[in-house]
Design a protein around this motif. Structure first.
Motif, PDB file in Angstrom:
ATOM      1  N   THR A   1      -2.223 -44.759  -4.771  1.00  0.00           N
ATOM      2  CA  THR A   1      -1.442 -43.655  -4.195  1.00  0.00           C
ATOM      3  C   THR A   1      -2.346 -42.685  -3.456  1.00  0.00           C
ATOM      4  OG1 THR A   1      -1.539 -42.660  -6.380  1.00  0.00           O
ATOM      5  CG2 THR A   1       0.539 -43.693  -5.763  1.00  0.00           C
ATOM      6  N   SER A   2      -3.542 -42.462  -3.981  1.00  0.00           N
ATOM      7  CA  SER A   2      -4.482 -41.576  -3.290  1.00  0.00           C
ATOM      8  C   SER A   2      -4.809 -42.151  -1.915  1.00  0.00           C
ATOM      9  CB  SER A   2      -5.771 -41.424  -4.091  1.00  0.00           C
ATOM     10  OG  SER A   2      -5.496 -40.980  -5.388  1.00  0.00           O
ATOM     11  N   GLY A   3      -4.996 -43.462  -1.849  1.00  0.00           N
ATOM     12  CA  GLY A   3      -5.301 -44.096  -0.574  1.00  0.00           C
ATOM     13  C   GLY A   3      -4.179 -43.902   0.420  1.00  0.00           C
ATOM     14  N   VAL A   4      -2.946 -44.110  -0.018  1.00  0.00           N
ATOM     15  CA  VAL A   4      -1.787 -43.949   0.858  1.00  0.00           C
ATOM     16  C   VAL A   4      -1.731 -42.529   1.400  1.00  0.00           C
ATOM     17  CG1 VAL A   4       0.736 -43.892   0.913  1.00  0.00           C
ATOM     18  CG2 VAL A   4      -0.451 -45.766  -0.258  1.00  0.00           C
ATOM     19  N   ILE A   5      -1.939 -41.571   0.514  1.00  0.00           N
ATOM     20  CA  ILE A   5      -1.860 -40.171   0.934  1.00  0.00           C
ATOM     21  C   ILE A   5      -2.965 -39.846   1.931  1.00  0.00           C
ATOM     22  CG2 ILE A   5      -2.162 -37.790   0.104  1.00  0.00           C
ATOM     23  CD1 ILE A   5      -0.634 -38.734  -2.443  1.00  0.00           C
ATOM     24  N   LEU A   6      -4.167 -40.381   1.704  1.00  0.00           N
ATOM     25  CA  LEU A   6      -5.275 -40.117   2.629  1.00  0.00           C
ATOM     26  C   LEU A   6      -4.964 -40.646   4.021  1.00  0.00           C
ATOM     27  CD1 LEU A   6      -8.478 -40.671   0.470  1.00  0.00           C
ATOM     28  CD2 LEU A   6      -7.666 -38.550   1.528  1.00  0.00           C
ATOM     29  N   VAL A   7      -4.365 -41.822   4.089  1.00  0.00           N
ATOM     30  CA  VAL A   7      -4.009 -42.386   5.400  1.00  0.00           C
ATOM     31  C   VAL A   7      -2.991 -41.489   6.097  1.00  0.00           C
ATOM     32  CG1 VAL A   7      -2.848 -44.308   6.541  1.00  0.00           C
ATOM     33  CG2 VAL A   7      -4.541 -44.760   4.742  1.00  0.00           C
TER      34      VAL A   7
ATOM     35  N   LEU B   1      -1.657 -37.386  10.283  1.00  0.00           N
ATOM     36  CA  LEU B   1      -1.159 -36.051  10.603  1.00  0.00           C
ATOM     37  C   LEU B   1      -2.210 -35.251  11.364  1.00  0.00           C
ATOM     38  CD1 LEU B   1       1.178 -34.002  10.134  1.00  0.00           C
ATOM     39  CD2 LEU B   1      -0.081 -33.210   8.140  1.00  0.00           C
ATOM     40  N   VAL B   2      -3.436 -35.287  10.857  1.00  0.00           N
ATOM     41  CA  VAL B   2      -4.517 -34.541  11.507  1.00  0.00           C
ATOM     42  C   VAL B   2      -4.728 -35.060  12.921  1.00  0.00           C
ATOM     43  CG1 VAL B   2      -7.013 -34.121  11.475  1.00  0.00           C
ATOM     44  CG2 VAL B   2      -5.683 -33.917   9.361  1.00  0.00           C
ATOM     45  N   ASN B   3      -4.703 -36.381  13.071  1.00  0.00           N
ATOM     46  CA  ASN B   3      -4.876 -36.973  14.394  1.00  0.00           C
ATOM     47  C   ASN B   3      -3.784 -36.507  15.338  1.00  0.00           C
ATOM     48  OD1 ASN B   3      -6.008 -38.909  16.303  1.00  0.00           O
ATOM     49  ND2 ASN B   3      -4.077 -40.002  15.974  1.00  0.00           N
ATOM     50  N   SER B   4      -2.557 -36.545  14.855  1.00  0.00           N
ATOM     51  CA  SER B   4      -1.417 -36.143  15.686  1.00  0.00           C
ATOM     52  C   SER B   4      -1.510 -34.669  16.060  1.00  0.00           C
ATOM     53  CB  SER B   4      -0.134 -36.438  14.916  1.00  0.00           C
ATOM     54  OG  SER B   4       0.958 -35.895  15.590  1.00  0.00           O
ATOM     55  N   LEU B   5      -1.939 -33.846  15.103  1.00  0.00           N
ATOM     56  CA  LEU B   5      -2.010 -32.403  15.345  1.00  0.00           C
ATOM     57  C   LEU B   5      -3.113 -32.056  16.337  1.00  0.00           C
ATOM     58  CD1 LEU B   5      -1.600 -30.818  11.785  1.00  0.00           C
ATOM     59  CD2 LEU B   5      -0.115 -30.427  13.737  1.00  0.00           C
ATOM     60  N   LEU B   6      -4.270 -32.696  16.166  1.00  0.00           N
ATOM     61  CA  LEU B   6      -5.434 -32.223  16.895  1.00  0.00           C
ATOM     62  C   LEU B   6      -5.839 -33.101  18.077  1.00  0.00           C
ATOM     63  CD1 LEU B   6      -7.721 -31.105  13.926  1.00  0.00           C
ATOM     64  CD2 LEU B   6      -6.174 -29.711  15.307  1.00  0.00           C
ATOM     65  N   PHE B   7      -5.726 -34.410  17.925  1.00  0.00           N
ATOM     66  CA  PHE B   7      -6.384 -35.273  18.917  1.00  0.00           C
ATOM     67  C   PHE B   7      -5.440 -36.044  19.829  1.00  0.00           C
ATOM     68  CE2 PHE B   7      -9.126 -35.094  15.084  1.00  0.00           C
ATOM     69  CZ  PHE B   7     -10.072 -34.224  15.598  1.00  0.00           C
TER      70      PHE B   7
ATOM     71  N   ARG C   1      -0.903 -32.731  22.522  1.00  0.00           N
ATOM     72  CA  ARG C   1       0.470 -32.741  22.046  1.00  0.00           C
ATOM     73  C   ARG C   1       0.933 -31.340  21.599  1.00  0.00           C
ATOM     74  NH1 ARG C   1       3.542 -37.097  20.331  1.00  0.00           N
ATOM     75  NH2 ARG C   1       1.732 -38.423  20.183  1.00  0.00           N
ATOM     76  N   PHE C   2       0.098 -30.659  20.856  1.00  0.00           N
ATOM     77  CA  PHE C   2       0.520 -29.367  20.308  1.00  0.00           C
ATOM     78  C   PHE C   2       0.071 -28.167  21.128  1.00  0.00           C
ATOM     79  CE2 PHE C   2       1.712 -31.845  16.718  1.00  0.00           C
ATOM     80  CZ  PHE C   2       2.682 -31.093  16.074  1.00  0.00           C
ATOM     81  N   GLN C   3      -0.553 -28.380  22.235  1.00  0.00           N
ATOM     82  CA  GLN C   3      -0.975 -27.309  23.154  1.00  0.00           C
ATOM     83  C   GLN C   3      -1.629 -26.146  22.411  1.00  0.00           C
ATOM     84  OE1 GLN C   3       3.133 -27.742  24.558  1.00  0.00           O
ATOM     85  NE2 GLN C   3       2.349 -26.860  26.466  1.00  0.00           N
ATOM     86  N   TRP C   4      -2.682 -26.456  21.678  1.00  0.00           N
ATOM     87  CA  TRP C   4      -3.307 -25.408  20.860  1.00  0.00           C
ATOM     88  C   TRP C   4      -3.878 -24.277  21.692  1.00  0.00           C
ATOM     89  CZ3 TRP C   4      -1.894 -25.119  16.137  1.00  0.00           C
ATOM     90  CH2 TRP C   4      -1.512 -26.274  15.435  1.00  0.00           C
ATOM     91  N   ALA C   5      -4.268 -24.597  22.922  1.00  0.00           N
ATOM     92  CA  ALA C   5      -4.802 -23.539  23.784  1.00  0.00           C
ATOM     93  C   ALA C   5      -3.736 -22.470  24.037  1.00  0.00           C
ATOM     94  CB  ALA C   5      -5.281 -24.140  25.108  1.00  0.00           C
TER      95      ALA C   5
END
Lengths: 250, 337
Positions: free
Chosen positions: B34-40, B45-51, B63-67
């Motif tokens: 379960t820890s592995g699943v959550i880490l993935v 999520l981090v990739n989608s948010l930032l990169f 995607r999120f126009q952080w600027a």
């Protein structure tokens, strides 16, 4: 000091006190014994007006409890007047009822500071004195739940004494204690009695009643069945009901 | 043939051996899965948010126009909106708690008129949506009462005020939120008061304390332990409920971001701006709640729970201290205290 004439008290249809006549002299120690449900605690609570009586008359130090007589009428006392009367009567409860959110010292000074508006310094000194007297000088800053039952009860006694009461009421003060802790509390009460405090004690400690009591009153079914000298009542009861009760508890 | 003496001797030897054996703890394979699943999922999520990037209107952008978010995060209108949001939250909660205490005491009064009117108040304010209440205070009052008069009932007026100038959107918002919150707080306070043992009131009475004194010094401080957690909840909820004043033209944090996106069409980044600020303040409130709860737990818990800083200190201390002794070094029978 306390005079009861035909005191009645009922909760709805249930009559708990059916005409209690009692007199307690100044400096006297009166022990109330009897089976549970006999009305002992209720009567005790009537004395400082925690319960309102429904009939008869009850007076402390010559003044009616809860009423003021003016001419031919009795006027019910206002809240602050009742408070004033209660401040002169100390009460110790079976379940101690210390204030858990306050330190031992604050528990003891609460009455003098907030009710009597006494100065803080002298209240604290007096509280320390009282704690020393009940053998808990080192527990000044403790909180109630850090103390054993016996210690809590002794703090409760100190808290009541801090108001300099003229009468002390004890409602089964040792009933909630482990047997080995009972002695310390009884010692404190014995000292108080020796100093001449007027005390009314609801108790199941027959040995204590005989040793310290000046009068023992046996109550059952809301009436006083028998009263008199402790040794006489406890060893040679005149009524059958007293005899059967004592046979069970002694 | 072995006698009882022959049996007992090797037994003693076995238990001494056991004392020095290595201990294998229970394994938890599913925890690793379960820890592995959550880490993935977190990585996605981090990739989608930032990169990650997306093509909008022919241009490729984050995607999120952080600027854009960063540009408006500390914009003056947003900061002004924050002030309004915080002001409304504080006013509504303080007034709500005061009204709540008064209503709770009224409800517990033996006087039927007092307890009845408190009941009616709670019934009314809990029974209507706060959005309706806010609108009512804003438009309803000036419609029903064009002038508000302070004076003798049915008699002479001392001060007369024009409703429309008096009831601004801020006043209507503060009024509506406070009155509504009072109804909810009263139930919370009442639950707290009821939770305090009757013996406390009796002990206070036997010392000669009046009812008011007993309530202030004995009952309420103990009731606080019950009252604080749901009140923290209410405060956090209120912080976000204040955004409803946007419907009565109040310019709070949410409306401030809306105003900006109405002109530049950067809807999502400004929603993110608002969300980040709401999250920031709820985090602060959560931390505050922890310490307030801890304060009112005095005398209830034998040992107060450690603060996060104390826990950090303890774990650091733990790492530096020598490792836990093996079982063989631990005496078989732990001494009782």
């Amino acid at each position: 000091m306390v005079e009861a004439i035909g005191v009645h008290k009922a909760y709805g249809r249930l009559e708990v006190l059916k005409g209690i006549d009692l007199t307690v002299q100044r400096g006297e120690v009166l022990c109330l014994i009897g089976p549970s449900g006999s009305g002992k605690s209720t009567f005790l609570r009537c004395i400082n007006h925690l319960e309102k009586i429904d009939g008869g008359a009850l007076s402390v130090d010559g003044e009616l409890v809860g009423y003021r007589q003016s001419g031919n009428r009795l006027y019910e006392l206002k809240d602050h007047e009742v408070c004033g009367k209660r401040a002169e009567i100390g009460m110790v409860f079976q379940r101690f009822n210390l204030f858990p959110h306050m330190s031992v010292l604050d528990n003891i000074t609460s009455g003098p500071l907030w009710v009597k508006k006494a100065p803080g310094g002298s209240s604290k000194d007096r509280a320390r004195q009282l704690l020393d007297r009940v053998g808990l000088a080192d527990k000044v800053d403790a909180y109630p739940n850090q103390l054993s039952g016996g210690q809590q009860q002794r703090v409760a006694i100190a808290r009541a004494l801090a108001m300099d009461p003229k009468l002390m009421l004890f409602d089964e003060p040792t009933s909630a204690l482990d047997p080995e802790l009972v002695g310390d509390v009884l010692d404190v009460m014995r000292d108080l009695a020796d100093e001449g405090m007027t005390m009314i004690i609801v108790t199941h400690e027959m040995g204590f009643a005989r040793e310290v009591g000046d009068v023992v009153v046996f109550m059952d079914g809301g009436v006083v069945v028998e009263q008199g000298d402790p040794t006489q009542v406890l060893t040679d009861p005149q009524h059958e009901r007293t005899r059967s009760f004592l046979a069970k508890v002694l | 043939m072995t006698g009882p003496a022959g049996l007992s001797k090797p037994d003693a030897g076995v238990s001494r051996d056991r004392a020095s054996m290595k201990i294998v703890p229970v394994r938890h394979p599913w925890r690793w899965v379960t820890s592995g699943v959550i880490l993935v999922l977190v990585a996605m999520l981090v990739n989608s948010l930032l990169f990650s990037h997306v093509v909008r209107g022919g241009t490729r952008e984050g995607r999120f126009q952080w600027a854009v978010v960063g540009h408006y995060l500390f914009a003056t209108p947003v900061l002004r909106g924050i002030v309004v949001t915080l002001e409304l939250t504080v006013i509504a909660m303080v007034a709500g708690v005061v009204i709540g205490i008064i209503l709770a005491v009224m409800r517990l009064s033996p006087n039927r008129l007092l307890s009845g009117s408190a009941w009616l108040y709670i019934w009314f304010f809990r029974g209507t949506p706060v959005l309706v209440q806010l609108t009512f205070w804003y438009v309803g009052i000036s419609y029903l009462y064009t002038h508000l008069t302070l004076g003798v009932p049915f008699g002479a007026a001392l001060v007369t005020l024009n409703s429309t100038t008096l009831i601004t959107s801020f006043v209507a918002g503060a009024l509506g939120l406070s009155l509504n919150e009072g109804a909810y707080m009263s139930e919370i306070v009442r639950a707290g008061i009821i939770s305090v043992d009757e013996g406390q009131t009796e002990a206070a009475a036997s010392l000669g304390m009046s009812k008011g004194l007993t309530l202030r010094k004995i009952v309420l401080p103990q009731a606080m332990r019950i009252i604080i957690p749901p009140t923290g909840n209410e405060t956090i909820s209120m912080l976000k409920t204040t955004s409803l004043v946007s419907v009565i033209s109040g310019v709070d944090l949410f409306q401030a971001t809306q105003n900006i996106s109405n002109t530049n069409y950067e809807v999502v980044p400004l929603l993110v701006v608002a969300s980040l600020w709401y999250l920031f303040f709820t985090s602060i409130l959560t931390i505050g709640q922890f310490y307030v709860e801890r304060y009112y737990a005095r005398g209830a818990a034998r040992a107060l729970p450690p603060t996060p800083f104390q826990r950090l200190k303890m774990s650091l201390h733990h790492v530096r201290a020598k490792p836990v002794p093996a079982l063989s070094e631990v005496p078989w029978v732990a001494p009782h205290d």
